[in-house]
Design a protein around this motif. Structure first.
Motif, PDB file in Angstrom:
ATOM      1  N   GLU A   1      40.106  24.648  30.138  1.00 15.79           N
ATOM      2  CA  GLU A   1      40.626  25.366  31.303  1.00 15.79           C
ATOM      3  C   GLU A   1      39.872  24.967  32.569  1.00 15.79           C
ATOM      4  O   GLU A   1      40.438  24.913  33.656  1.00 15.79           O
ATOM      5  N   LEU A   2      38.593  24.684  32.414  1.00 18.00           N
ATOM      6  CA  LEU A   2      37.766  24.191  33.517  1.00 18.00           C
ATOM      7  C   LEU A   2      36.950  23.021  33.001  1.00 18.00           C
ATOM      8  O   LEU A   2      36.325  23.102  31.946  1.00 18.00           O
ATOM      9  N   ASN A   3      36.941  21.934  33.761  1.00 11.67           N
ATOM     10  CA  ASN A   3      36.226  20.723  33.381  1.00 11.67           C
ATOM     11  C   ASN A   3      35.334  20.299  34.546  1.00 11.67           C
ATOM     12  O   ASN A   3      35.837  20.039  35.645  1.00 11.67           O
ATOM     13  N   LEU A   4      34.045  20.255  34.310  1.00 18.61           N
ATOM     14  CA  LEU A   4      33.081  19.878  35.337  1.00 18.61           C
ATOM     15  C   LEU A   4      32.663  18.436  35.120  1.00 18.61           C
ATOM     16  O   LEU A   4      32.027  18.110  34.113  1.00 18.61           O
ATOM     17  N   VAL A   5      33.039  17.570  36.043  1.00 18.61           N
ATOM     18  CA  VAL A   5      32.751  16.140  35.929  1.00 18.61           C
ATOM     19  C   VAL A   5      31.537  15.843  36.796  1.00 18.61           C
ATOM     20  O   VAL A   5      31.546  16.106  38.009  1.00 18.61           O
ATOM     21  N   LEU A   6      30.494  15.287  36.186  1.00 20.04           N
ATOM     22  CA  LEU A   6      29.204  15.155  36.848  1.00 20.04           C
ATOM     23  C   LEU A   6      29.080  13.820  37.583  1.00 20.04           C
ATOM     24  O   LEU A   6      28.061  13.136  37.517  1.00 20.04           O
ATOM     25  N   LEU A   7      30.136  13.470  38.297  1.00 16.59           N
ATOM     26  CA  LEU A   7      30.145  12.315  39.181  1.00 16.59           C
ATOM     27  C   LEU A   7      31.160  12.597  40.276  1.00 16.59           C
ATOM     28  O   LEU A   7      32.018  13.482  40.124  1.00 16.59           O
ATOM     29  N   PRO A   8      31.095  11.898  41.398  1.00 19.00           N
ATOM     30  CA  PRO A   8      32.073  12.149  42.457  1.00 19.00           C
ATOM     31  C   PRO A   8      33.446  11.591  42.087  1.00 19.00           C
ATOM     32  O   PRO A   8      33.557  10.601  41.362  1.00 19.00           O
ATOM     33  N   ARG A   9      34.491  12.225  42.594  1.00 19.76           N
ATOM     34  CA  ARG A   9      35.852  11.757  42.317  1.00 19.76           C
ATOM     35  C   ARG A   9      36.024  10.297  42.735  1.00 19.76           C
ATOM     36  O   ARG A   9      36.773   9.538  42.100  1.00 19.76           O
ATOM     37  N   GLU A  10      35.330   9.886  43.783  1.00 22.45           N
ATOM     38  CA  GLU A  10      35.482   8.526  44.296  1.00 22.45           C
ATOM     39  C   GLU A  10      34.951   7.473  43.325  1.00 22.45           C
ATOM     40  O   GLU A  10      35.323   6.298  43.418  1.00 22.45           O
ATOM     41  N   PHE A  11      34.079   7.871  42.387  1.00 25.32           N
ATOM     42  CA  PHE A  11      33.596   6.928  41.384  1.00 25.32           C
ATOM     43  C   PHE A  11      34.446   6.971  40.114  1.00 25.32           C
ATOM     44  O   PHE A  11      34.536   5.992  39.382  1.00 25.32           O
ATOM     45  N   GLN A  12      35.072   8.091  39.852  1.00 27.32           N
ATOM     46  CA  GLN A  12      35.899   8.272  38.660  1.00 27.32           C
ATOM     47  C   GLN A  12      37.033   7.250  38.616  1.00 27.32           C
ATOM     48  O   GLN A  12      37.704   6.995  39.626  1.00 27.32           O
ATOM     49  N   LEU A  13      37.271   6.676  37.456  1.00 27.20           N
ATOM     50  CA  LEU A  13      38.430   5.808  37.271  1.00 27.20           C
ATOM     51  C   LEU A  13      39.704   6.632  37.429  1.00 27.20           C
ATOM     52  O   LEU A  13      39.843   7.692  36.811  1.00 27.20           O
TER      53      LEU A  13
END
Length: 397
Positions: A182-194
Motif C-alpha cells: 500500500e505504501l512503498n518507500l524507495v530510498l533513492l530519488p525518482r530521477e535515478f530510478q529506472l
C-alpha cells in the motif's frame, strides 16, 4: 505507534533504513527491529529495540564476469530456507507484541508473510530500484543467462510456494520485490530510478540517508594529493585478481589509493603494497568519500548513493546483476563510467578510465544536479511523514 521493521541481515538493506528508524523514534514511536544480532549496535543507536533472529542467509556468490543462474538460484534457495527457520520465532514474538504496521525490505518475504498472517498494514522499503506492473524489476535482478528451468531455481520456487501454503498466507506474500504494498518507500530519488515516470503515488521516492554512520572516521586520515577510493562492498568482494590489477595500474603514481579488500581476501596474497597505497579490509566509507576524487566501486546502490551525495565520480566494476544495472544507470546519467566485467581489465585501461572520469567536465555538473535531487527527496523525514499519513488514513476509515 508500535512499528516493526523486518529486514534480512545484509548491510546494503539494513543500513539505509536506520536513519528512518531514528526519525520515527525521535517522533515518539516505538520501533522493534527484527534482524540479525550482527547489527545490534547500529539498531540501538537508531533508538529501536532489536529483536534478534538467528538469521544468516547464504553467501552471495558471483563468478568472475558476473553472476550465473546457478549462483542466483543457490542464493534464493538459501534465503527461503533461512526465512523458514526464523519464521516461527518471529511469528510468536509479533503475535504477542502486535505492531500497528510492519515495515519490511522489498526482498524480505518474512515481513510480508507476517503482515499477511497477522492482518497488519505493511510498508515496503526499496534500497535498490523498485518495480511495479509497468516496469518488471526482474529485468534488473536476473543474470543474462537466466534459465527458469534450472533445477535449483525450480527447487527454490517449489519451496517458496510450500512455505506460503504451510504458513497459510497467499502466494503473493512470498513474491518479494514483485509485490506492491500500500505504501512503498524507495530510498533513492525518482530521477535515478529506472523508468521513474511510471510509478504512482503509492511509491514515495524519499532518497537515501546514511546518518547513523556519518561520524565513523576511525583512525583514517585523508592524504594530500589525488585520492582514489577502491571498494567492492561487503557481499561479493573475493576478487584478489582485481585488487592486484589496481595495484599494477596505480603503483608509484601520483594517486593515493585507499583500497578496501573486504573480509575474504588476504592482503598478504596481493604481494608488496606500494607506498602510495593504504590497503585494509574496510574503511569508514562516508569519511573517505568526503575526500575522494574518484570512487572505483562495485556500484551497490548504497555506495552509489553515498558517492552521489558526496559528488564523487564513479567508475563501476559490478559483480551481480543489480550492481550492473546501477553501473549502467550511472553511465547513462553522466555520473561516471562502467567497466566491462566480461573480460579481464588491463591495468593501463583501468588507469586511463579513472583519469578520463576525473578530467570529464560534465560529470561534476551532473553529480551536482543529482545530489540536488537527493536533497530534495526529503529523506527520513519524508518517509516518517508517509508512514504516519498512511496510518492516519487507516484510523479515519
Amino acid at each position: 505507534m508500535h512499528i516493526a521493521f523486518i529486514t534480512a541481515p545484509a548491510s546494503g538493506h539494513v543500513l539505509p533504513t536506520l536513519p528512518l528508524v531514528q526519525e520515527l523514534t525521535r517522533r515518539g514511536h516505538r520501533v522493534t527491529y527484527a534482524t540479525s544480532a550482527d547489527f545490534a549496535d547500529m539498531v540501538a543507536a537508531s533508538g529501536a529495540q532489536l529483536f534478534a533472529l538467528d538469521w544468516s542467509p547464504g553467501k552471495v556468490a558471483a563468478s568472475k564476469g558476473g553472476q550465473t543462474t546457478a549462483e542466483l538460484a543457490d542464493m534464493l534457495l538459501a534465503s527461503i530456507r533461512s526465512t523458514e527457520r526464523v519464521l516461527p520465532a518471529a511469528h510468536e514474538h509479533f503475535a504477542a507484541d502486535r505492531p500497528d504496521v510492519i515495515v519490511h525490505d522489498a526482498i524480505t518475504v518474512l515481513g510480508s508473510m507476517l503482515a499477511a498472517k497477522l492482518g497488519l498494514p505493511s510498508v515496503t522499503t526499496f534500497p535498490n530500484f523498485a518495480g511495479n506492473d509497468k516496469f518488471d524489476i526482474a529485468r534488473v535482478l536476473l543474470p543474462p543467462d537466466f534459465d527458469p528451468q534450472h533445477p535449483v531455481f525450480r527447487q527454490f520456487v517449489t519451496e517458496m510456494h510450500q512455505l506460503a501454503a504451510d504458513f497459510d498466507v497467499p502466494p503473493e506474500a512470498v513474491a518479494g520485490a514483485a509485490q506492491t504494498a500500500e505504501l512503498n518507500l524507495v530510498l533513492l530519488p525518482r530521477e535515478f530510478q529506472l523508468h521513474g515516470e511510471v510509478f504512482g503515488d503509492e511509491f514515495r521516492f524519499i532518497g537515501p540517508s546514511f546518518g547513523i554512520r556519518e561520524d565513523q572516521a576511525g583512525d583514517w586520515q585523508p592524504p594530500t594529493g589525488r585520492l582514489l577510493f577502491v571498494a567492492l562492498g561487503t557481499v561479493v568482494n573475493d576478487r584478489a585478481d582485481f585488487f592486484t590489477t589496481v595495484i599494477k595500474a596505480f603503483a608509484g603514481s601520483d594517486w593515493h589509493v585507499a583500497m578496501a579488500v573486504g573480509h575474504q581476501v588476504d592482503i598478504a596474497e596481493l604481494g608488496e603494497i606500494p607506498a602510495n597505497f593504504d590497503v585494509r579490509p574496510f574503511f569508514p566509507q562516508p569519511e573517505v568519500l568526503r575526500h575522494a576524487d574518484v570512487f572505483l566501486s562495485h556500484s551497490g546502490m548504497g555506495s552509489t548513493m553515498e558517492a552521489i551525495m558526496r559528488q564523487v565520480p564513479i567508475v563501476s566494476y559490478p559483480q551481480i546483476p543489480e550492481q550492473s544495472a546501477n553501473g549502467r544507470r550511472v553511465q547513462e546519467l553522466g555520473l561516471g563510467r562502467l567497466l566491462d566485467i566480461s573480460r579481464d581489465v588491463d591495468p593501463d585501461e583501468l588507469r586511463r578510465v579513472v583519469e578520463e572520469v576525473l578530467a570529464d567536465k560534465e560529470i561534476p555538473v551532473n553529480l551536482a544536479a543529482m545530489a540536488a535531487h537527493v536533497a530534495a527527496a526529503g529523506g527520513p523525514s519524508a518517509g516518517a511523514d508517509a508512514i504516519e499519513q498512511l496510518m492516519a488514513r487507516k484510523a479515519d476509515r
